[in-house]
Scaffold this active site. Structure first.
Site, PDB file in Angstrom:
ATOM      1  N   HIS A  97     -12.172  -0.845   4.100  1.00 36.53           N
ATOM      2  CA  HIS A  97     -12.261  -1.907   4.449  1.00 36.53           C
ATOM      3  C   HIS A  97     -12.595  -2.226   5.339  1.00 36.53           C
ATOM      4  O   HIS A  97     -13.736  -1.573   5.969  1.00 36.53           O
ATOM      5  CB  HIS A  97     -10.941  -1.689   5.445  1.00 36.53           C
ATOM      6  CG  HIS A  97      -9.240  -0.997   4.701  1.00 36.53           C
ATOM      7  ND1 HIS A  97      -9.145   0.239   4.742  1.00 36.53           N
ATOM      8  CD2 HIS A  97      -8.169  -1.905   4.563  1.00 36.53           C
ATOM      9  CE1 HIS A  97      -8.032   0.279   4.066  1.00 36.53           C
ATOM     10  NE2 HIS A  97      -7.418  -0.760   4.578  1.00 36.53           N
ATOM     11  N   ASP A 100     -12.972  -0.399   8.732  1.00 30.74           N
ATOM     12  CA  ASP A 100     -13.055   0.477   8.781  1.00 30.74           C
ATOM     13  C   ASP A 100     -14.718   0.985   8.951  1.00 30.74           C
ATOM     14  O   ASP A 100     -14.942   1.999   9.420  1.00 30.74           O
ATOM     15  CB  ASP A 100     -13.362   1.866   7.106  1.00 30.74           C
ATOM     16  CG  ASP A 100     -11.559   1.662   6.736  1.00 30.74           C
ATOM     17  OD1 ASP A 100     -11.007   1.293   7.869  1.00 30.74           O
ATOM     18  OD2 ASP A 100     -11.726   1.362   5.388  1.00 30.74           O
ATOM     19  N   GLU A 228      -1.217  -3.842  -4.255  1.00 34.63           N
ATOM     20  CA  GLU A 228      -1.111  -2.117  -4.006  1.00 34.63           C
ATOM     21  C   GLU A 228       0.691  -1.835  -3.559  1.00 34.63           C
ATOM     22  O   GLU A 228       0.804  -2.400  -1.992  1.00 34.63           O
ATOM     23  CB  GLU A 228      -1.458  -1.428  -2.709  1.00 34.63           C
ATOM     24  CG  GLU A 228      -1.658   0.059  -2.825  1.00 34.63           C
ATOM     25  CD  GLU A 228      -1.901   0.717  -2.279  1.00 34.63           C
ATOM     26  OE1 GLU A 228      -3.231   0.205  -1.603  1.00 34.63           O
ATOM     27  OE2 GLU A 228      -1.674   1.715  -1.035  1.00 34.63           O
ATOM     28  N   GLU A 264       0.073   4.260  -5.684  1.00 34.75           N
ATOM     29  CA  GLU A 264       0.229   5.023  -4.373  1.00 34.75           C
ATOM     30  C   GLU A 264       1.295   6.164  -5.174  1.00 34.75           C
ATOM     31  O   GLU A 264       2.111   5.648  -4.798  1.00 34.75           O
ATOM     32  CB  GLU A 264       0.241   4.838  -2.941  1.00 34.75           C
ATOM     33  CG  GLU A 264       0.068   5.326  -2.160  1.00 34.75           C
ATOM     34  CD  GLU A 264      -0.418   5.694  -0.846  1.00 34.75           C
ATOM     35  OE1 GLU A 264      -1.774   4.276  -0.341  1.00 34.75           O
ATOM     36  OE2 GLU A 264       0.024   5.829   0.075  1.00 34.75           O
ATOM     37  N   HIS A 267       4.298   5.649  -1.881  1.00 34.94           N
ATOM     38  CA  HIS A 267       4.763   4.543  -2.102  1.00 34.94           C
ATOM     39  C   HIS A 267       5.812   4.475  -3.135  1.00 34.94           C
ATOM     40  O   HIS A 267       6.266   4.104  -2.434  1.00 34.94           O
ATOM     41  CB  HIS A 267       3.560   3.059  -1.789  1.00 34.94           C
ATOM     42  CG  HIS A 267       2.546   3.235  -0.314  1.00 34.94           C
ATOM     43  ND1 HIS A 267       1.719   2.495  -0.480  1.00 34.94           N
ATOM     44  CD2 HIS A 267       2.027   3.936   0.605  1.00 34.94           C
ATOM     45  CE1 HIS A 267       0.781   2.192   0.383  1.00 34.94           C
ATOM     46  NE2 HIS A 267       1.702   3.508   0.313  1.00 34.94           N
ATOM     47  N   ASP A 305       0.544  10.313   4.162  1.00 31.95           N
ATOM     48  CA  ASP A 305      -0.608  10.643   3.736  1.00 31.95           C
ATOM     49  C   ASP A 305      -1.523  11.097   3.630  1.00 31.95           C
ATOM     50  O   ASP A 305      -3.094  12.254   4.273  1.00 31.95           O
ATOM     51  CB  ASP A 305      -1.574   9.727   4.221  1.00 31.95           C
ATOM     52  CG  ASP A 305      -1.376   8.441   3.706  1.00 31.95           C
ATOM     53  OD1 ASP A 305      -1.032   7.570   2.763  1.00 31.95           O
ATOM     54  OD2 ASP A 305      -2.083   7.025   4.538  1.00 31.95           O
ATOM     55  N   ASP A 335      -6.365   8.375  -1.046  1.00 34.83           N
ATOM     56  CA  ASP A 335      -6.027   7.717   0.289  1.00 34.83           C
ATOM     57  C   ASP A 335      -5.168   8.682   0.918  1.00 34.83           C
ATOM     58  O   ASP A 335      -3.835   8.592   1.355  1.00 34.83           O
ATOM     59  CB  ASP A 335      -4.692   6.325   0.006  1.00 34.83           C
ATOM     60  CG  ASP A 335      -5.326   5.667   0.955  1.00 34.83           C
ATOM     61  OD1 ASP A 335      -4.572   5.603   1.793  1.00 34.83           O
ATOM     62  OD2 ASP A 335      -3.979   4.421   1.087  1.00 34.83           O
TER      63      ASP A 335
HETATM   64  C1  GLO Z   1      -1.252   2.151   3.898  1.00 32.94           C
HETATM   65  C2  GLO Z   1      -1.711   2.192   1.885  1.00 32.94           C
HETATM   66  C3  GLO Z   1      -3.265   1.573   2.712  1.00 32.94           C
HETATM   67  C4  GLO Z   1      -3.812   0.995   1.334  1.00 32.94           C
HETATM   68  C5  GLO Z   1      -5.212   0.132   1.786  1.00 32.94           C
HETATM   69  C6  GLO Z   1      -5.658  -0.399   0.620  1.00 32.94           C
HETATM   70  O1  GLO Z   1      -0.295   2.457   3.452  1.00 32.94           O
HETATM   71  O2  GLO Z   1      -1.882   3.594   1.087  1.00 32.94           O
HETATM   72  O3  GLO Z   1      -3.967   3.132   3.304  1.00 32.94           O
HETATM   73  O4  GLO Z   1      -4.079   1.867   0.163  1.00 32.94           O
HETATM   74  O5  GLO Z   1      -4.793  -0.822   2.547  1.00 32.94           O
HETATM   75  O6  GLO Z   1      -5.652  -1.845   0.977  1.00 32.94           O
HETATM   76 MG    MG Z   2      -2.765   3.024  -0.143  1.00 30.97          MG
END
Ligand code: GLO
Ligand code: MG
EC number: 5.3.1.5
Length: 431
Positions: A97, A100, A228, A264, A267, A305, A335
Site C-alpha cells: 500500500h 506502508d 477484495e 482472502e 475473509h 491474519d 496477507d
Molecule cells: C484486510 C485486508 C487487507 C487487504 C489489503 C489489500 O483485512 O486483508 O490487508 O488485503 O488492504 O488492499
Molecule cells: Mg487481504
C-alpha cells in the site's frame, strides 16, 4: 547490505536441512506441466512484515525495527531490508500500500513526493533482483480522514482525496510493471443506518470503480483490477461482503468483465463460507483473480491474519484454482503477519518459509487428486443423467412440456447417495 538478517543466505530446497530451508517448496519442480513457482506465484505483503508494529486492541508496539518512525531515511532502510528478505526467500513478488512504504507528508503533494521517491528505489531494486510486483494498492482506511469511508464517505472531499490517491498508486503500479491493482474497501460500509444514505454510498462506490477502470485503460495498464471482498471488520456492514455480493455490484455497474476478485482465506471464513466455496464461485462466475493466503483464529473469530499451516484446507483451495486453469495475472499473497511475540528477524523467515511449504504441499496434493481423476470421476457420475438428450432438451423447453413428459413417462426419481464420507476419505488419502 543492512545486516538485519545477519549473514543469512538464500533458502534452498533441502528436505534434510537442519536450519531454515524449503522441505516441500521446490520452485523448479514440475507439477501438472508447470513449475511450482509458476503455479504458486508467491508474494510477500509489505505491510504486515515491515510496517506493522505488533499492536493488538490492548497493547501497542512490540516489534523494534530500526526503520520505524515516519522518516524518509526509515523508509529507505525498510525498502533495503524488504528486498533482502525477498531474496532470502526467493519470493518472486511483493505487494504494498502507499502508506506502508512512505511517511505521511503534511499534505497530499508531500505524501506523493515521498511515495514517488520510494517507488523509484523499488524500480531500481526490482531490476537488480528480478523481484516483481504482484499488486499495488492504496491504504484508504488507516488515516482518520477515512473513518467514514473513502469512495462512500459522506464528504465529497474524501472521495476526491481517495480518487487522487488511487490514481497515484495505479500510476506507480503501472510504472513498476505490476501485474494487478487491488481495491479492498476497508471502510466502504457503515456502522449504523441511522446516519447512512446507503443508496448514495453504493452509487458513489460504483462511479469510483468505473473511474478506476477508465483510468486503467487510459494509461494502458494491462494488469487486472481486483476487488477484495470482506464482510465486516473494520466496519460493521461492508458493501463488498463476499464473492456473490461483489459480483452483483459489478453487474449493476456493468463492470463484471473488467474487474476480478482477490479472495482472502480469512475473509471467506468471516463471511461464513469456506475458502474453496468462494474460489469455486468466483471461478464459475469468471472473476477468479488472485488470493490472499492466511488463516484466522477459529476460536476468537477475528481477522488475525496468521500464516497458513493447514495443508488439507490449502489443498482444497488450490484444487479449485487448478480447476480454473491456475492463476493468470494473480498469485498467492501472504496477507499474513507474525504473532506479536515473534520478535526476531528469523521469525519473519521461518513464517514465510513454512507457509510456502504448506502451500507447496497443498498444491501437490491438489494436482495429484486432479491427475488421478479421483474426485472428478465421482462428480461426473453424479451428474451423468444430464448427459442424456432428454435432459439436455428439457433445459430448452418449458414447464408445460416438462409436466406432460413427467406424466407420459411416469417419471419418479429414485434418491441416490451423495457419498460425502467416501469423498472425504478420498481427499484424506492425498493430504
Ligand atoms: C484486510 C485486508 C487487507 C487487504 C489489503 C489489500 O483485512 O486483508 O490487508 O488485503 O488492504 O488492499
Ligand atoms: Mg487481504
Amino acid at each position: 547490505m543492512s545486516q538485519f538478517f545477519g549473514d543469512m543466505t538464500p533458502l534452498t530446497f533441502n528436505p534434510d536441512a537442519d536450519g531454515p530451508a524449503f522441505r516441500h517448496y521446490n520452485p523448479e519442480e514440475v507439477v501438472l506441466g508447470k513449475k511450482m513457482k509458476d503455479h504458486l506465484r508467491f508474494a510477500v505483503a509489505y505491510w504486515h512484515s515491515f510496517a506493522w508494529p505488533g499492536g493488538d486492541p490492548f497493547g501497542g508496539q512490540t516489534f523494534d525495527r530500526p526503520w520505524f518512525g515516519e522518516t524518509m531515511e526509515g523508509a529507505r532502510l525498510k525498502a533495503e531490508v524488504a528486498f533482502e528478505m525477498f531474496q532470502i526467500l526467493g519470493a518472486p513478488y511483493f505487494c504494498f500500500h502507499d502508506a506502508d512504504i512512505r511517511p505521511e507528508g503534511a499534505d497530499f503533494a508531500e505524501s506523493r513526493r515521498n511515495f514517488e521517491e520510494i517507488i523509484d528505489i523499488f524500480g531500481e531494486k526490482m531490476s537488480q533482483t528480478g523481484v516483481g510486483l504482484l499488486w499495488g494498492t492504496a491504504n484508504l482506511f488507516s488515516h482518520r480522514r477515512f473513518m467514514s469511508g473513502a469512495a462512500t464517505n459522506p464528504d465529497p472531499d474524501v472521495f476526491a482525496w481517495s480518487a487522487a490517491t488511487v490514481k497515484t498508486c495505479l500510476d506507480a503500479t503501472h510504472k513498476l510493471g505490476g501485474e494487478n491493482y487491488v481495491l479492498w474497501g476497508g471502510r466502504e460500509g457503515y456502522e449504523t443506518l441511522l446516519n447512512t444514505d446507503m443508496g448514495a454510498e453504493l452509487d458513489h462506490m460504483g462511479r469510483f470503480l468505473s473511474m478506476v477502470v477508465d483510468y486503467k485503460h487510459k494509461i494502458g495498464f494491462k494488469g487486472t483490477i481486483l476487488i477484495e471482498p470482506k464482510p465486516q471488520e473494520p466496519t460493521k456492514h461492508q458493501y463488498d461482503y463476499d464473492v456473490a455480493t461483489v459480483y452483483s455490484n459489478l453487474q449493476r455497474f456493468g463492470l463484471e468483465k473488467e474487474v476480478k476478485l482477490n479472495i482472502e482465506q480469512g475473509h471467506a471464513i468471516l463471511a461464513g463460507h469456506s475458502f474453496e466455496h468462494e474460489l469455486a464461485l468466483a471461478r464459475e462466475l469468471g472473476v477468479l483473480g488472485s488470493i490472499d493466503m492466511n488463516r484466522n483464529d477459529y476460536q476468537s473469530g477475528w481477522d488475525t491474519d496468521q500464516f497458513p499451516n493447514n495443508v488439507p484446507e490449502v489443498a482444497l483451495a488450490y484444487y479449485e484454482i487448478l480447476k480454473a486453469g491456475g492463476f493468470e495475472t494473480g498469485g498467492t499473497n501472504f496477507d499474513s503477519k507474525l504473532r506479536r511475540q515473534s520478535l526476531d528477524p528469523s521469525d519473519l523467515i521461518e513464517a514465510h518459509a513454512g507457509a510456502m511449504d504448506v502451500c507447496a504441499r497443498g498444491l501437490k496434493a491438489a494436482a495429484k487428486m486432479l491427475e488421478d481423476d479421483a474426485l472428478e470421476a465421482e462428480r461426473r457420475a453424479r451428474y451423468a443423467g444430464w448427459e442424456t438428450p432428454e435432459a439436455q432438451a428439457m433445459l430448452g423447453s418449458d414447464l408445460e412440456s416438462i409436466t406432460e413428459r413427467v406424466l407420459a413417462e411416469g417419471i419418479n426419481p429414485e434418491p441416490r447417495s451423495g457419498r460425502q464420507e467416501k469423498l472425504e476419505n478420498i481427499v484424506n488419502r492425498y493430504v
